[in-house]
Design a protein around this motif. Structure first.
Motif, PDB file in Angstrom:
ATOM      1  N   VAL A 223      55.524  41.617  15.485  1.00 20.95           N
ATOM      2  CA  VAL A 223      56.281  42.471  16.401  1.00 20.95           C
ATOM      3  C   VAL A 223      56.789  43.709  15.680  1.00 20.95           C
ATOM      4  O   VAL A 223      56.676  44.832  16.190  1.00 20.95           O
ATOM      5  N   LEU A 224      57.317  43.504  14.477  1.00 17.19           N
ATOM      6  CA  LEU A 224      57.839  44.647  13.719  1.00 17.19           C
ATOM      7  C   LEU A 224      56.737  45.666  13.454  1.00 17.19           C
ATOM      8  O   LEU A 224      56.932  46.874  13.598  1.00 17.19           O
ATOM      9  N   LEU A 226      54.085  46.042  15.155  1.00 18.12           N
ATOM     10  CA  LEU A 226      53.635  46.584  16.438  1.00 18.12           C
ATOM     11  C   LEU A 226      54.521  47.731  16.921  1.00 18.12           C
ATOM     12  O   LEU A 226      54.044  48.687  17.515  1.00 18.12           O
ATOM     13  N   VAL A 227      55.823  47.612  16.665  1.00 17.30           N
ATOM     14  CA  VAL A 227      56.730  48.643  17.163  1.00 17.30           C
ATOM     15  C   VAL A 227      56.911  49.786  16.163  1.00 17.30           C
ATOM     16  O   VAL A 227      57.744  50.652  16.366  1.00 17.30           O
ATOM     17  N   GLY A 228      56.116  49.759  15.094  1.00 17.99           N
ATOM     18  CA  GLY A 228      56.106  50.912  14.190  1.00 17.99           C
ATOM     19  C   GLY A 228      56.984  50.772  12.968  1.00 17.99           C
ATOM     20  O   GLY A 228      57.383  51.779  12.382  1.00 17.99           O
ATOM     21  N   ALA A 229      57.291  49.531  12.586  1.00 17.22           N
ATOM     22  CA  ALA A 229      58.062  49.359  11.353  1.00 17.22           C
ATOM     23  C   ALA A 229      57.168  49.676  10.163  1.00 17.22           C
ATOM     24  O   ALA A 229      55.987  49.319  10.166  1.00 17.22           O
TER      25      ALA A 229
ATOM     26  N   PRO B 104      52.521  53.380  11.274  1.00 18.89           N
ATOM     27  CA  PRO B 104      53.773  53.108  11.993  1.00 18.89           C
ATOM     28  C   PRO B 104      54.178  54.257  12.920  1.00 18.89           C
ATOM     29  O   PRO B 104      54.704  54.030  14.010  1.00 18.89           O
ATOM     30  N   ARG B 107      52.262  53.971  16.056  1.00 23.70           N
ATOM     31  CA  ARG B 107      52.708  52.859  16.890  1.00 23.70           C
ATOM     32  C   ARG B 107      54.055  53.131  17.556  1.00 23.70           C
ATOM     33  O   ARG B 107      54.387  52.502  18.553  1.00 23.70           O
ATOM     34  N   ARG B 108      54.833  54.038  16.972  1.00 28.09           N
ATOM     35  CA  ARG B 108      56.108  54.382  17.603  1.00 28.09           C
ATOM     36  C   ARG B 108      55.886  55.185  18.880  1.00 28.09           C
ATOM     37  O   ARG B 108      56.817  55.407  19.645  1.00 28.09           O
TER      38      ARG B 108
END
Lengths: 313, 292
Positions: A223-224, A226-229, B104, B107-108
């Motif tokens: 999840v991290l 996936l959300v751009g971490a 990242p 993906r943001r």
């Protein structure tokens, strides 16, 4: 859609933006949250690490005290001059006065064969020694040096005394000190070896724990990502957890050893002081700090090692 | 204060050398697939020279048989996979050429919703949604406000404190949608988001995506459920033989004046649906489609 938000993540900004540096804010709180969720696993890991660290800390404790004994005996500042059986008392008196005048010498005491026997019998419970006649012992001069006198000077003085005809031999206790030094070197080598074994154990335990933690939190990591971490953002809590495990394991080991030490010291303190000539000490504070910090560093490195296959995707 | 700092930083980035304002950029497609090839096994390519263009603000169904490459197409978009050949341009930038450090950032700008929700079960609803904003380093006050807003949008207002694992399937999917939209992404990728839901709930969730789309978000909705294609008149892209085929489908044509792009694809139901097909079902009616 009505929005009260003034910050936007609109695409144009993304096109122009460079990747942010990892925002490490909240890393500790995320690590704490994860640690709480897996507290049993972490506790088990810390216990395993503390067992390994107790071995290392025990070795360091022995080495520390051995070093103290060596230092004490290397600065004993004492030499025994054994006299020939047929030595003329006048020559002995002349020798005594000559040594007394030598720079660096504090006192010179004459020990007759009877006194030598009496002292030995008093210090030893060996019946065979007590049965020996006084003639079996040599007369001697016990020379005390000033504490700031260098070992080389003591050796030089001993060498000159040895060449005097009425002198049978000179004991500077250097061999005793050398023997202690060799023992200490062996202890240090054993400690180094042990520290390697402990390091291996720490790496193995922390890496296994982190791999398990990673497996348990696979969805969270997914999840991290996936959300751009960023890679650093995902890994940071694991590194903190690894460091905490290593540090806490070492700290727990020190506490356990301190408890054991306090028990042992209460019972054998006097005897040890009599035998070794020094009061036993616990681990110096800098060794404790180094061990805890080393444990934390090793834990973090082990954690990083176990996360090396965690890809960006 | 933190907001101002963040905005100032964005402005500084915008003023960097080489960053010029380009008014034509707004009219360019948001997504372009150019001759994309992808194969997991050399003898079984999934995508074979696929070409596809998605405009800004479109709602596109991606459909096709199992194994046709729907999920692969989406995974290529958020760089879980890389293309073997060809280009995928997202906002004019080739996704395949992004460095690992830039992934990242890509993906943001993309929200993703999965069939299996991908929620962290021991986290609360709030935590599951807030994670999208936390990785951006937004201040807590702002995160709370935006998460609350997102949860309201998906109909879960006031449920932030519940653990994700105690929610029903439909509620979990709503949380996943809230997580995907809370960062205001440019595009929303939905990989069979209704696959684990019953038909009624599936249509309900589809309505939610319609509402999100109405707010201006581009939506790519991958599904093999033909029923959903017929509920709303949307552009349908069928993946067949490794290529994308644009077709028209649904209860009504995409635009009354536009002729079919191609003959109906066999994947899409050719016979019209009965008028009373959904009678008796209490369907979610997106607010912007109320008049249709």
């Amino acid at each position: 859609m009505p929005s009260t938000v003034s910050i936007s993540t609109n695409p144009a900004i993304w096109v122009l933006s460079e990747p942010d540096e990892d925002n490490m804010n909240g890393t500790t709180s995320r690590a704490w949250r994860n640690g709480k969720a897996d507290w049993k696993m972490h506790l088990l890991s810390i216990f395993s690490l503390s067992v390994a660290f107790v071995c290392l800390a025990s070795a360091l404790l022995v080495v520390s005290n051995l070093d103290r004994v060596r230092q004490r005996w290397s600065r004993v500042g004492r030499t025994t001059v054994y006299l020939r059986d047929n030595a003329d008392p006048a020559q002995v008196q002349e020798l005594r006065e000559a040594i007394n005048r030598t720079a660096g010498v504090r006192t010179v005491r004459y020990v007759s064969p009877e006194e030598a026997r009496r002292e030995l019998v008093a210090e030893s419970s060996d019946g065979a020694l007590a049965a020996l006649p006084a003639q079996a012992f040599s007369a001697s001069l016990e020379v005390d040096f000033q504490e700031d006198l260098a070992d080389a000077d003591v050796s030089s003085i001993a060498g000159k005394i040895r060449s005097i005809p009425v002198v049978d031999g000179v004991e500077t206790y250097a061999r005793w000190s050398e023997r202690l030094g060799r023992l200490l070197d062996g202890g240090v080598a054993a400690s180094l070896l042990l520290s390697l074994v402990v390091s291996g154990a720490v790496i193995s335990v922390v890496a296994s724990t982190m791999r398990m933690a990673l497996e348990r939190r696979r969805v969270e990591v997914e999840v991290l990502q996936l959300v751009g971490a960023t890679h650093g953002y995902v890994r940071a809590p694991f590194l903190v957890e690894g460091a905490a495990q290593g540090g806490l394991g070492a700290a727990a080991a020190v506490l356990l050893l301190a408890l054991l030490y306090s028990i042992v010291r209460g019972r054998f303190d006097g005897e040890l002081a009599l035998i070794l000539g020094v009061e036993p000490i616990f681990l110096p504070w800098h060794v404790i700090v180094a061990m805890v910090l080393g444990g934390a560093l090793l834990g973090a490195l082990s954690s990083a090692f176990s996360l090396r296959r965690l890809s960006c995707a | 204060m933190a907001n101002e700092r963040q905005e100032a930083r964005f402005k500084v980035n915008a003023m960097r050398t080489g960053a010029r304002f380009d008014p034509a950029a707004a009219s360019r497609p948001i997504l372009t697939f150019e001759n994309v090839f992808k194969a997991y096994r050399a003898d079984q390519p999934v995508l074979r020279g696929m070409n596809l263009t998605i405009g800004r603000g479109e709602f596109v169904f991606i459909t096709g048989a199992s194994g046709a490459g729907k999920s692969t197409l989406l995974r290529l978009l958020y760089r879980a996979e890389t293309v073997d050949d060809g280009r995928i341009l997202f906002l004019g930038r080739d996704i395949a050429r992004l460095t690992n450090d830039s992934i990242p950032m890509l993906r943001r700008n993309i929200g993703v919703v999965f069939q299996d929700f991908k929620l962290v079960p021991h986290w609360t609803v709030f935590d599951n949604v807030a994670v999208t904003l936390e990785v951006l380093g937004l201040p807590g006050r702002l995160v709370r406000a935006r998460v609350g807003e997102a949860l309201e949008r998906v109909g879960l207002g006031g449920r932030g404190g519940d653990l994700a694992r105690v929610l029903s399937g439909g509620e979990q999917q709503r949380v996943a949608i809230a997580r995907a939209i809370v960062g205001e992404p440019a595009i929303l990728l939905c990989d069979e988001p209704t696959g684990n839901l019953d038909p009624l709930l599936a249509i309900d969730i589809l309505g939610l995506f319609e509402d999100i789309h109405a707010a201006g978000t581009t939506v790519l909705f991958a599904t093999h459920d033909r029923t959903l294609l017929e509920v709303r008149p949307r552009r349908v892209v069928v993946l067949d033989d490794g290529k994308a085929v644009d077709v028209q489908a649904g209860l009504a044509p995409m635009e009354a004046s536009s002729p079919p792009l191609r003959p109906p694809h066999p994947w899409v139901r050719e016979e019209p649906l009965q008028e009373n097909a959904f009678d008796g079902l209490d369907l979610y009616e997106p607010s912007h489609l109320g008049a249709e």
